[in-house]
Enzyme design. Structure first.
Site, PDB file in Angstrom:
ATOM      1  N   ASP A 131       0.847  -1.205   0.000  1.00  0.00           N
ATOM      2  CA  ASP A 131       0.000   0.000   0.000  1.00  0.00           C
ATOM      3  C   ASP A 131       0.881   1.253   0.000  1.00  0.00           C
ATOM      4  O   ASP A 131       0.610   2.223  -0.701  1.00  0.00           O
ATOM      5  CB  ASP A 131      -0.911  -0.018   1.240  1.00  0.00           C
ATOM      6  CG  ASP A 131      -1.666  -1.330   1.352  1.00  0.00           C
ATOM      7  OD1 ASP A 131      -2.494  -1.608   0.484  1.00  0.00           O
ATOM      8  OD2 ASP A 131      -1.385  -2.107   2.293  1.00  0.00           O
TER       9      ASP A 131
ATOM     10  N   HIS B  87      -4.922  -3.309   5.957  1.00  0.00           N
ATOM     11  CA  HIS B  87      -4.747  -3.595   4.527  1.00  0.00           C
ATOM     12  C   HIS B  87      -6.125  -3.973   3.966  1.00  0.00           C
ATOM     13  O   HIS B  87      -6.428  -5.140   3.721  1.00  0.00           O
ATOM     14  CB  HIS B  87      -3.729  -4.728   4.338  1.00  0.00           C
ATOM     15  CG  HIS B  87      -3.540  -5.126   2.906  1.00  0.00           C
ATOM     16  ND1 HIS B  87      -3.065  -4.271   1.940  1.00  0.00           N
ATOM     17  CD2 HIS B  87      -3.767  -6.294   2.262  1.00  0.00           C
ATOM     18  CE1 HIS B  87      -3.014  -4.894   0.777  1.00  0.00           C
ATOM     19  NE2 HIS B  87      -3.439  -6.122   0.943  1.00  0.00           N
TER      20      HIS B  87
END
Ligand code: NAD
Ligand code: LMR
Length: 317
Positions: free
Chosen positions: A155, A183
């Site tokens: 990410d 996440h």
């Protein structure tokens, strides 16, 4: 010599990750003993991966072992990449994977508890990564909690690349980024403190909240839609970045690391949460950042989401 375990060794991520580890991209010039853990049905395919790895004649590879026995695999392990888990398909959320994957991390956590080296570093990649790391850590009560991380570097790397593209610089120029939280789609890619070549980054607010934040958060689904399969090489590359920085240190450069909270920024103790962190061989969360109301709200949404996942995970024990 470093004993490294990669689970899900016959899968897509491992097919990229194993070569990067074997090339020295994580542990430097250290020879490695590689253990490839799979489920019984996929051991033969993992043996094929091991054959190709052997055929690469990489100078740092000391040995390669393939097994479906978690106790044997984690015995003496100094680093473990817990990749083995089902990926989501189109239309599924990562949290949907908890029912399918959660239990894997109980057995593997127990095996790590019973046999891994005292200095073991565990990086959970299999989804839902944060809560699977929470599960593995809970199943390993004798191993310090900070030895269990989950992967949110992908990410971070996505955010870094998209921001660099927007401001017109290479990714390497961007620093002081963080992706707070889980996440999952609630994650908060935060550019409040970001710099490009050392100068504060200024971007249009509408682009930041309307395009950047949701696009980073939903990039995994975007890849699945376009590629037809879950991200693999970029996930392996992020896992390499994470473990390399953990082992070799970051200096002053921030990384996003999902690790068990000790209460930083009001996050419940034990939830595995994405924080800004630096490493000198162990991670330290960057503390003392002032948060606006908007940042606080976005962080709180992640605390809530992870609380809900943890409540489901607790019932698996
Ligand atoms: P894949 O289906 O190609 O491979 C998964 C492998 O894991 C399979 O070979 C399977 O047999 C194996 N496996 C299943 N249970 C196991 C167990 N108990 N022990 C050992 N191996 C086991 O999947 P992939 O594309 O390699 O993705 C793996 C996981 O990583 C998925 O859950 C995916 O969603 C996740 N992922 C996470 C991130 C992240 O940023 N955290 C990024 C990409 C993918
Ligand atoms: C990703 O972010 O690419 C992975 O977690 C795969 C997924 O399901 O999104």
């Amino acid at each position: 010599m470093t004993k490294i375990v990669v689970t899900g060794a016959a899968g897509n991520i491992a097919y990229s990750l194993l070569w990067r580890i074997a090339a020295g991209d994580v542990f430097g010039d250290e020879p490695v003993d590689l253990t490839l853990l799979e489920i019984p049905d996929a051991v033969r395919a993992a043996e094929g991966t091991a054959m190709e790895l052997a055929d690469s004649a990489l100078p740092l590879v000391n040995s390669i072992e393939v097994t479906d026995d978690a106790t044997k695999a984690f015995d003496g392990a100094e680093a473990a990449f817990l990749v083995g888990a089902k990926p989501r398909g189109k239309g599924e959320s990562r949290a949907d994977m908890l029912a399918a994957n959660g239990k894997i991390f109980i057995g593997q956590g127990e095996a790590i508890n019973n046999g891994a080296a005292d200095n073991v570093r565990v990086l959970v990649v299999g989804n839902p990564a944060n809560t699977n790391a929470y599960i593995a850590s809970k199943a390993a009560p004798d191993v310090p909690k900070d030895r269990f991380n989950a992967l949110m570097r992908l990410d971070h790397n996505r955010a870094q690349s998209m921001l660099a593209d927007r401001v017109g610089c290479p990714s390497r120029s961007i620093e002081r980024l963080v992706v707070w939280g889980n996440h999952s789609d609630t994650q908060f890619p935060d550019i409040t403190y970001a710099t490009a070549d050392g100068k504060p980054v200024e971007v249009d607010h509408e682009w930041y909240t309307g395009e950047f934040i949701p696009r980073v958060a939903k990039r995994g689904a975007e890849i699945i839609n376009v590629r037809g399969k879950s991200s693999a090489a970029s996930a392996a590359s992020a896992a390499v970045d994470h473990m390399r920085d953990w082992v070799q240190g970051t200096g002053e450069r921030w990384a996003t690391v999902a690790l068990p909270s000790t209460g930083e920024y009001g996050v419940d103790v034990g939830l595995v949460f994405g924080f800004p962190a630096v490493s000198d061989g162990s991670w330290q969360v960057v503390e003392g950042l002032e948060l606006s109301d908007d940042q606080r709200t976005r962080i709180d949404a992640n605390i809530e989401a992870l609380r809900e996942e943890a409540a489901i995970a607790d019932k698996l024990f």
